[in-house]
Design a protein around this motif. Structure first.
Motif, PDB file in Angstrom:
ATOM      1  N   VAL A  82       0.837  -1.208   0.000  1.00  0.00           N
ATOM      2  CA  VAL A  82       0.000   0.000   0.000  1.00  0.00           C
ATOM      3  C   VAL A  82       0.869   1.254   0.000  1.00  0.00           C
ATOM      4  O   VAL A  82       0.538   2.257  -0.643  1.00  0.00           O
ATOM      5  CB  VAL A  82      -0.990  -0.019   1.187  1.00  0.00           C
ATOM      6  N   GLY A  83       2.013   1.202   0.691  1.00  0.00           N
ATOM      7  CA  GLY A  83       2.940   2.329   0.656  1.00  0.00           C
ATOM      8  C   GLY A  83       3.497   2.563  -0.731  1.00  0.00           C
ATOM      9  O   GLY A  83       3.628   3.712  -1.190  1.00  0.00           O
ATOM     10  N   LEU A  84       3.822   1.481  -1.445  1.00  0.00           N
ATOM     11  CA  LEU A  84       4.293   1.597  -2.823  1.00  0.00           C
ATOM     12  C   LEU A  84       3.202   2.174  -3.722  1.00  0.00           C
ATOM     13  O   LEU A  84       3.479   3.028  -4.576  1.00  0.00           O
ATOM     14  CB  LEU A  84       4.745   0.235  -3.343  1.00  0.00           C
ATOM     15  N   CYS A  85       1.974   1.749  -3.508  1.00  0.00           N
ATOM     16  CA  CYS A  85       0.852   2.301  -4.288  1.00  0.00           C
ATOM     17  C   CYS A  85       0.668   3.786  -4.006  1.00  0.00           C
ATOM     18  O   CYS A  85       0.351   4.564  -4.920  1.00  0.00           O
ATOM     19  CB  CYS A  85      -0.428   1.541  -3.976  1.00  0.00           C
ATOM     20  N   GLN A  86       0.887   4.181  -2.765  1.00  0.00           N
ATOM     21  CA  GLN A  86       0.760   5.603  -2.411  1.00  0.00           C
ATOM     22  C   GLN A  86       1.844   6.416  -3.119  1.00  0.00           C
ATOM     23  O   GLN A  86       1.569   7.508  -3.633  1.00  0.00           O
ATOM     24  CB  GLN A  86       0.863   5.754  -0.887  1.00  0.00           C
ATOM     25  N   ILE A  87       3.053   5.899  -3.173  1.00  0.00           N
ATOM     26  CA  ILE A  87       4.140   6.595  -3.862  1.00  0.00           C
ATOM     27  C   ILE A  87       3.836   6.699  -5.358  1.00  0.00           C
ATOM     28  O   ILE A  87       4.061   7.746  -5.977  1.00  0.00           O
ATOM     29  CB  ILE A  87       5.477   5.875  -3.607  1.00  0.00           C
ATOM     30  N   MET A  88       3.313   5.636  -5.938  1.00  0.00           N
ATOM     31  CA  MET A  88       2.979   5.669  -7.363  1.00  0.00           C
ATOM     32  C   MET A  88       1.874   6.682  -7.651  1.00  0.00           C
ATOM     33  O   MET A  88       1.902   7.372  -8.678  1.00  0.00           O
ATOM     34  CB  MET A  88       2.582   4.269  -7.832  1.00  0.00           C
ATOM     35  N   ALA A  89       0.904   6.801  -6.741  1.00  0.00           N
ATOM     36  CA  ALA A  89      -0.153   7.797  -6.925  1.00  0.00           C
ATOM     37  C   ALA A  89       0.403   9.217  -6.792  1.00  0.00           C
ATOM     38  O   ALA A  89      -0.020  10.124  -7.521  1.00  0.00           O
ATOM     39  CB  ALA A  89      -1.272   7.566  -5.915  1.00  0.00           C
ATOM     40  N   MET A  90       1.360   9.411  -5.874  1.00  0.00           N
ATOM     41  CA  MET A  90       1.990  10.732  -5.749  1.00  0.00           C
ATOM     42  C   MET A  90       2.733  11.112  -7.016  1.00  0.00           C
ATOM     43  O   MET A  90       2.697  12.273  -7.443  1.00  0.00           O
ATOM     44  CB  MET A  90       2.956  10.738  -4.563  1.00  0.00           C
ATOM     45  N   ILE A  91       3.396  10.142  -7.623  1.00  0.00           N
ATOM     46  CA  ILE A  91       4.092  10.405  -8.877  1.00  0.00           C
ATOM     47  C   ILE A  91       3.089  10.803  -9.959  1.00  0.00           C
ATOM     48  O   ILE A  91       3.333  11.721 -10.747  1.00  0.00           O
ATOM     49  CB  ILE A  91       4.922   9.174  -9.292  1.00  0.00           C
ATOM     50  N   ARG A  92       1.935  10.152  -9.994  1.00  0.00           N
ATOM     51  CA  ARG A  92       0.908  10.483 -10.991  1.00  0.00           C
ATOM     52  C   ARG A  92       0.350  11.880 -10.752  1.00  0.00           C
ATOM     53  O   ARG A  92       0.021  12.592 -11.705  1.00  0.00           O
ATOM     54  CB  ARG A  92      -0.209   9.448 -10.962  1.00  0.00           C
ATOM     55  N   VAL A  93       0.268  12.311  -9.490  1.00  0.00           N
ATOM     56  CA  VAL A  93      -0.191  13.675  -9.211  1.00  0.00           C
ATOM     57  C   VAL A  93       0.808  14.684  -9.771  1.00  0.00           C
ATOM     58  O   VAL A  93       0.427  15.696 -10.349  1.00  0.00           O
ATOM     59  CB  VAL A  93      -0.395  13.888  -7.693  1.00  0.00           C
ATOM     60  N   VAL A  94       2.094  14.390  -9.625  1.00  0.00           N
ATOM     61  CA  VAL A  94       3.117  15.336 -10.067  1.00  0.00           C
ATOM     62  C   VAL A  94       3.239  15.367 -11.581  1.00  0.00           C
ATOM     63  O   VAL A  94       3.275  16.445 -12.184  1.00  0.00           O
ATOM     64  CB  VAL A  94       4.475  14.987  -9.415  1.00  0.00           C
ATOM     65  N   ILE A  95       3.284  14.202 -12.247  1.00  0.00           N
ATOM     66  CA  ILE A  95       3.548  14.179 -13.681  1.00  0.00           C
ATOM     67  C   ILE A  95       2.310  13.894 -14.518  1.00  0.00           C
ATOM     68  O   ILE A  95       2.428  13.710 -15.725  1.00  0.00           O
ATOM     69  CB  ILE A  95       4.641  13.155 -14.035  1.00  0.00           C
ATOM     70  N   GLY A  96       1.140  13.881 -13.874  1.00  0.00           N
ATOM     71  CA  GLY A  96      -0.082  13.574 -14.611  1.00  0.00           C
ATOM     72  C   GLY A  96      -0.264  14.496 -15.796  1.00  0.00           C
ATOM     73  O   GLY A  96      -0.128  15.710 -15.668  1.00  0.00           O
ATOM     74  N   GLY A 141      -2.948  15.343 -17.467  1.00  0.00           N
ATOM     75  CA  GLY A 141      -4.142  16.180 -17.468  1.00  0.00           C
ATOM     76  C   GLY A 141      -4.681  16.382 -16.062  1.00  0.00           C
ATOM     77  O   GLY A 141      -4.263  15.741 -15.100  1.00  0.00           O
ATOM     78  N   THR A 142      -5.624  17.289 -15.968  1.00  0.00           N
ATOM     79  CA  THR A 142      -6.232  17.570 -14.671  1.00  0.00           C
ATOM     80  C   THR A 142      -7.058  16.395 -14.176  1.00  0.00           C
ATOM     81  O   THR A 142      -7.061  16.099 -12.986  1.00  0.00           O
ATOM     82  CB  THR A 142      -7.119  18.821 -14.785  1.00  0.00           C
ATOM     83  N   GLY A 143      -7.733  15.701 -15.083  1.00  0.00           N
ATOM     84  CA  GLY A 143      -8.515  14.531 -14.688  1.00  0.00           C
ATOM     85  C   GLY A 143      -7.651  13.438 -14.090  1.00  0.00           C
ATOM     86  O   GLY A 143      -8.049  12.770 -13.131  1.00  0.00           O
ATOM     87  N   ASP A 144      -6.449  13.271 -14.650  1.00  0.00           N
ATOM     88  CA  ASP A 144      -5.522  12.286 -14.101  1.00  0.00           C
ATOM     89  C   ASP A 144      -5.087  12.659 -12.694  1.00  0.00           C
ATOM     90  O   ASP A 144      -4.940  11.807 -11.821  1.00  0.00           O
ATOM     91  CB  ASP A 144      -4.297  12.142 -14.997  1.00  0.00           C
ATOM     92  N   ARG A 145      -4.878  13.936 -12.477  1.00  0.00           N
ATOM     93  CA  ARG A 145      -4.472  14.388 -11.138  1.00  0.00           C
ATOM     94  C   ARG A 145      -5.596  14.218 -10.123  1.00  0.00           C
ATOM     95  O   ARG A 145      -5.360  13.847  -8.980  1.00  0.00           O
ATOM     96  CB  ARG A 145      -4.014  15.839 -11.217  1.00  0.00           C
ATOM     97  N   ILE A 146      -6.822  14.494 -10.533  1.00  0.00           N
ATOM     98  CA  ILE A 146      -7.967  14.297  -9.629  1.00  0.00           C
ATOM     99  C   ILE A 146      -8.106  12.825  -9.271  1.00  0.00           C
ATOM    100  O   ILE A 146      -8.309  12.465  -8.109  1.00  0.00           O
ATOM    101  CB  ILE A 146      -9.263  14.837 -10.266  1.00  0.00           C
ATOM    102  N   LEU A 147      -7.980  11.963 -10.260  1.00  0.00           N
ATOM    103  CA  LEU A 147      -8.075  10.529 -10.007  1.00  0.00           C
ATOM    104  C   LEU A 147      -6.944  10.047  -9.118  1.00  0.00           C
ATOM    105  O   LEU A 147      -7.149   9.204  -8.237  1.00  0.00           O
ATOM    106  CB  LEU A 147      -8.070   9.773 -11.343  1.00  0.00           C
TER     107      LEU A 147
END
Length: 95
Positions: free
Chosen positions: A19-33, A35-41
């Motif tokens: 779950v910690g690895l998944c959280q890090i991967m989601a943080m990366i998607r927030v930074v490099i997403g 589009g805006t929809g990707d960041r919201i997701l």
């Protein structure tokens, strides 16, 4: 310790790591997403991962208060995701 306790501890450690690895991967998607929809997701995914971490903490410590905390986080996460999506789509939250 018994075999069941050892297995439970190993399962909890593995679940925390995953779950910690998944959280890090989601943080990366927030930074490099792209589009805006990707960041919201990704932010919504981070809320779900945070709920998972809180529930795992409750399981590892054996207390029930963490489950109530996870419900509060879930409600706040849902409301904030809807508000942010409305802001992106319409430019305002309250009509």
């Amino acid at each position: 310790m018994t075999l069941a306790t050892d297995l439970m501890n190993y399962a909890l450690m593995g679940a925390f790591a995953i779950v910690g690895l998944c959280q890090i991967m989601a943080m990366i998607r927030v930074v490099i997403g792209p589009g805006t929809g990707d960041r919201i997701l990704a932010l919504d995914t981070m809320v779900v991962n945070a709920i998972g971490l809180v529930v795992l903490m409750g399981l590892s410590q054996g207390t029930r208060i963490y489950f109530e905390v996870s419900l509060i986080i879930a409600m706040l996460g849902f409301v904030s995701t809807v508000a942010y999506a409305r802001f992106v789509l319409r430019g305002d939250i309250i009509e």
